[in-house]
Design a protein around this motif. Structure first.
Motif, PDB file in Angstrom:
ATOM      1  N   ASP A 229       0.883  -1.247   0.167  1.00  0.00           N
ATOM      2  CA  ASP A 229       0.182  -0.137  -0.045  1.00  0.00           C
ATOM      3  C   ASP A 229       0.844   1.203  -0.180  1.00  0.00           C
ATOM      4  N   LEU A 230       2.115   1.098  -0.129  1.00  0.00           N
ATOM      5  CA  LEU A 230       3.154   2.413  -0.233  1.00  0.00           C
ATOM      6  C   LEU A 230       2.771   3.039  -1.676  1.00  0.00           C
ATOM      7  N   SER A 231       2.783   4.291  -1.408  1.00  0.00           N
ATOM      8  CA  SER A 231       2.916   5.116  -2.831  1.00  0.00           C
ATOM      9  C   SER A 231       4.306   4.821  -3.671  1.00  0.00           C
ATOM     10  N   GLU A 232       4.381   5.052  -4.821  1.00  0.00           N
ATOM     11  CA  GLU A 232       5.490   5.157  -5.614  1.00  0.00           C
ATOM     12  C   GLU A 232       6.548   5.865  -4.886  1.00  0.00           C
ATOM     13  N   SER A 233       6.296   7.046  -4.392  1.00  0.00           N
ATOM     14  CA  SER A 233       7.423   7.908  -3.811  1.00  0.00           C
ATOM     15  C   SER A 233       7.928   7.115  -2.378  1.00  0.00           C
ATOM     16  N   GLU A 234       6.803   6.618  -1.836  1.00  0.00           N
ATOM     17  CA  GLU A 234       7.058   6.102  -0.648  1.00  0.00           C
ATOM     18  C   GLU A 234       7.937   4.731  -0.536  1.00  0.00           C
ATOM     19  N   LEU A 235       7.605   3.952  -1.650  1.00  0.00           N
ATOM     20  CA  LEU A 235       8.364   2.741  -2.174  1.00  0.00           C
ATOM     21  C   LEU A 235       9.732   3.316  -2.358  1.00  0.00           C
ATOM     22  N   GLU A 236       9.932   4.275  -3.043  1.00  0.00           N
ATOM     23  CA  GLU A 236      11.512   4.704  -3.554  1.00  0.00           C
ATOM     24  C   GLU A 236      12.097   5.210  -2.377  1.00  0.00           C
ATOM     25  N   GLU A 237      11.517   5.811  -1.468  1.00  0.00           N
ATOM     26  CA  GLU A 237      12.013   6.326  -0.127  1.00  0.00           C
ATOM     27  C   GLU A 237      12.507   5.238   0.643  1.00  0.00           C
ATOM     28  N   ALA A 238      11.731   4.264   0.577  1.00  0.00           N
ATOM     29  CA  ALA A 238      11.834   3.006   1.701  1.00  0.00           C
ATOM     30  C   ALA A 238      13.033   1.995   1.044  1.00  0.00           C
ATOM     31  N   LEU A 239      13.050   2.049  -0.341  1.00  0.00           N
ATOM     32  CA  LEU A 239      14.231   1.256  -0.948  1.00  0.00           C
ATOM     33  C   LEU A 239      15.564   1.940  -0.761  1.00  0.00           C
ATOM     34  N   GLU A 240      15.590   3.232  -0.991  1.00  0.00           N
ATOM     35  CA  GLU A 240      16.809   4.035  -0.821  1.00  0.00           C
ATOM     36  C   GLU A 240      17.500   4.029   0.759  1.00  0.00           C
ATOM     37  N   ALA A 241      16.364   3.890   1.732  1.00  0.00           N
ATOM     38  CA  ALA A 241      16.694   3.818   2.956  1.00  0.00           C
ATOM     39  C   ALA A 241      17.444   2.156   3.138  1.00  0.00           C
ATOM     40  N   LEU A 242      16.795   1.383   2.617  1.00  0.00           N
ATOM     41  CA  LEU A 242      17.329  -0.101   2.603  1.00  0.00           C
ATOM     42  C   LEU A 242      18.897  -0.159   2.177  1.00  0.00           C
ATOM     43  N   MET A 243      18.926   0.429   0.895  1.00  0.00           N
ATOM     44  CA  MET A 243      20.237   0.504   0.229  1.00  0.00           C
ATOM     45  C   MET A 243      21.447   1.259   1.213  1.00  0.00           C
ATOM     46  N   ARG A 244      20.931   2.435   1.676  1.00  0.00           N
ATOM     47  CA  ARG A 244      21.704   3.312   2.659  1.00  0.00           C
ATOM     48  C   ARG A 244      22.133   2.619   3.875  1.00  0.00           C
ATOM     49  N   CYS A 245      21.212   1.787   4.379  1.00  0.00           N
ATOM     50  CA  CYS A 245      21.794   1.105   5.587  1.00  0.00           C
ATOM     51  C   CYS A 245      22.366  -0.248   5.294  1.00  0.00           C
ATOM     52  N   GLY A 246      22.387  -0.697   4.150  1.00  0.00           N
ATOM     53  CA  GLY A 246      23.499  -1.962   3.905  1.00  0.00           C
ATOM     54  C   GLY A 246      22.540  -3.135   3.745  1.00  0.00           C
ATOM     55  N   MET A 247      21.120  -2.957   3.681  1.00  0.00           N
ATOM     56  CA  MET A 247      20.469  -4.297   3.756  1.00  0.00           C
ATOM     57  C   MET A 247      20.650  -5.088   2.503  1.00  0.00           C
ATOM     58  N   ASP A 248      20.256  -6.520   2.482  1.00  0.00           N
ATOM     59  CA  ASP A 248      20.891  -7.289   1.495  1.00  0.00           C
ATOM     60  C   ASP A 248      19.412  -7.525   0.584  1.00  0.00           C
ATOM     61  N   GLY A 249      18.113  -7.378   1.029  1.00  0.00           N
ATOM     62  CA  GLY A 249      17.150  -7.656   0.275  1.00  0.00           C
ATOM     63  C   GLY A 249      15.724  -7.062   0.845  1.00  0.00           C
ATOM     64  N   VAL A 250      14.698  -7.290  -0.303  1.00  0.00           N
ATOM     65  CA  VAL A 250      13.588  -6.654  -0.112  1.00  0.00           C
ATOM     66  C   VAL A 250      12.544  -7.409  -0.127  1.00  0.00           C
ATOM     67  N   ILE A 251      11.616  -8.049   0.561  1.00  0.00           N
ATOM     68  CA  ILE A 251      10.481  -8.885   0.419  1.00  0.00           C
ATOM     69  C   ILE A 251       9.095  -7.931  -0.095  1.00  0.00           C
ATOM     70  N   LEU A 252       8.668  -8.304  -1.054  1.00  0.00           N
ATOM     71  CA  LEU A 252       7.430  -7.506  -1.705  1.00  0.00           C
ATOM     72  C   LEU A 252       6.468  -8.398  -2.089  1.00  0.00           C
ATOM     73  N   THR A 253       5.332  -8.697  -1.631  1.00  0.00           N
ATOM     74  CA  THR A 253       4.897  -7.685  -0.484  1.00  0.00           C
ATOM     75  C   THR A 253       4.085  -8.339   0.654  1.00  0.00           C
ATOM     76  N   ASN A 254       3.887  -7.610   1.726  1.00  0.00           N
ATOM     77  CA  ASN A 254       3.009  -7.982   2.626  1.00  0.00           C
ATOM     78  C   ASN A 254       1.541  -8.087   2.336  1.00  0.00           C
ATOM     79  N   THR A 255       0.498  -8.228   3.311  1.00  0.00           N
ATOM     80  CA  THR A 255      -0.984  -8.257   2.803  1.00  0.00           C
ATOM     81  C   THR A 255      -1.241  -6.699   2.730  1.00  0.00           C
ATOM     82  N   THR A 256      -2.455  -6.581   1.825  1.00  0.00           N
ATOM     83  CA  THR A 256      -2.941  -5.279   1.537  1.00  0.00           C
ATOM     84  C   THR A 256      -4.137  -4.881   2.398  1.00  0.00           C
ATOM     85  N   ILE A 257      -4.441  -3.668   2.581  1.00  0.00           N
ATOM     86  CA  ILE A 257      -5.613  -3.175   3.412  1.00  0.00           C
ATOM     87  C   ILE A 257      -6.737  -2.581   2.322  1.00  0.00           C
ATOM     88  N   ASN A 258      -6.304  -2.667   0.959  1.00  0.00           N
ATOM     89  CA  ASN A 258      -7.127  -2.398  -0.106  1.00  0.00           C
ATOM     90  C   ASN A 258      -8.209  -3.432  -0.277  1.00  0.00           C
TER      91      ASN A 258
END
Length: 350
Positions: A229-258
């Motif tokens: 349920d993240l917007s495009e800009s929220e997803l981009e910010e989150a991914l940038e944070a993951l990379m800055r912090c040295g994370m190895d991967g991202v799991i997309l996605t959890n469940t939705t409230i839509n």
């Protein structure tokens, strides 16, 4: 769907969802708990494929298909699950202290939509219980991950301490750890996906990992699970944070409230929605994430994977690994075997 499961499913669906889940966990625990049971399960569900290895996260997966977190929260049935053919299994979500989760009823099948709504709220027997179900130095060829989350009563300001304690407890026992900050069923948890909160959580986790790696000689891969349920800009910010912090991967996605487009009378139940209605949204997020991160993060696709074609579509979109859950409810355990039989090899990357 196998013919056997086609016959059994109406009877299974007469049970309440949590009853059916408890029964299958008990059967998997029984079958996976002894050599004869494991041999029979392996023989029945073997795909006959040995050309689907994936090298990612510094690990070797025997195939790209995994069991998503949420199914085996307390590590009771993972040995039986492994016999279905999975290349990896993600246990949890586990919380530091035991907690009951939300009151039942809290799981609903939306049969007309091939979907499930759950508002489980991280029911967990706690970190020490799950830790006792694991053992260091496994040599069974299975990649085992642990998904970690904060207790419901823990304020966001104190969440970092719990995630650090969970990391320290399971780093010696798991092949990788996944940070769950995206369940809709723990109040305010999704706030942690915001850039400042996210970096405030992941920076000390990364530091803890490096300090433990210096002591043990092993750097445990860290992934983060995000909401659809993240917007495009929220997803981009989150991914940038993951990379800055040295994370190895991202799991997309959890469940939705839509709830858009649902037909079931149960569509109004609160909680996270999984299954077919999530497929397009989850796939779109995988495609966007792959374009944004390139090879800097391993992308794991989870959500709306109901058929072998769904799994292949996510690999074609650039995901390295794919996880199942709700698809098993509607298609049965043979979905793993049937998917592996038709997947194209060569999707792995370092």
């Amino acid at each position: 769907m196998s013919e056997l499961y086609r016959v059994m499913r109406p009877w299974i669906f007469r049970l309440q969802p949590e009853q059916a889940h408890a029964l299958t966990i008990a059967l998997l625990r029984l079958g996976g708990g002894n050599p004869v049971g494991r041999w029979l399960l392996n023989a029945w569900f073997s795909s006959g494929r040995d050309d689907l290895q994936v090298h990612a996260l510094g690990l070797t997966f025997r195939n790209p298909l995994g069991m998503a977190a949420g199914y085996d929260k307390d590590g009771l049935g993972w040995r039986g699950l492994a016999c279905l053919g999975f290349g990896h299994i993600e246990l949890g979500t586990v919380t530091l202290r035991p907690q009951p989760g939300n009151p039942p009823p809290r799981v609903f099948r939306l049969v007309e939509d091939e979907a499930v709504i759950n508002r489980m709220g991280f029911p967990s027997r706690g970190a020490e219980f799950l830790a006792r179900r694991l053992r260091p130095g496994r040599n069974d060829g299975l990649v085992l991950g642990v998904n970690i989350g904060k207790n419901k009563t823990t304020p966001l300001e104190e969440a970092v301490g719990e995630y650090l304690a969970l990391f320290e407890r399971f780093a010696p026992l798991a092949d990788y750890l996944a940070v769950n900050i995206s369940s809709p069923n723990t109040p305010n948890l999704r706030v942690l996906q915001g850039r400042d909160w996210l970096e405030g959580l992941l920076t000390p986790l990364a530091a803890k990992r490096e300090s433990l790696a210096q002591l043990s000689g092993r750097r445990v891969p860290l992934l983060v699970k995000l909401a659809p349920d993240l917007s495009e800009s929220e997803l981009e910010e989150a991914l940038e944070a993951l990379m800055r912090c040295g994370m190895d991967g991202v799991i997309l996605t959890n469940t939705t409230i839509n709830r858009e487009g649902l037909r079931s009378a149960l569509a109004g139940e609160t909680g996270g929605l999984s299954g077919t209605p999530l497929a397009a949204k989850s796939l779109a997020m995988v495609e966007r994430a792959v374009r944004l991160v390139g090879d800097r993060l391993v992308v794991v696709a989870s959500g709306g994977v109901m058929t072998p074609a769904d799994a292949q579509a996510r690999l074609d979109a650039g995901a390295t690994l794919v996880q199942l859950y709700t698809g098993l409810i509607y298609a049965g355990p043979a979905l793993v075997r049937d998917t592996l039989r038709v997947l194209r090899p060569g999707n792995g990357k370092e």
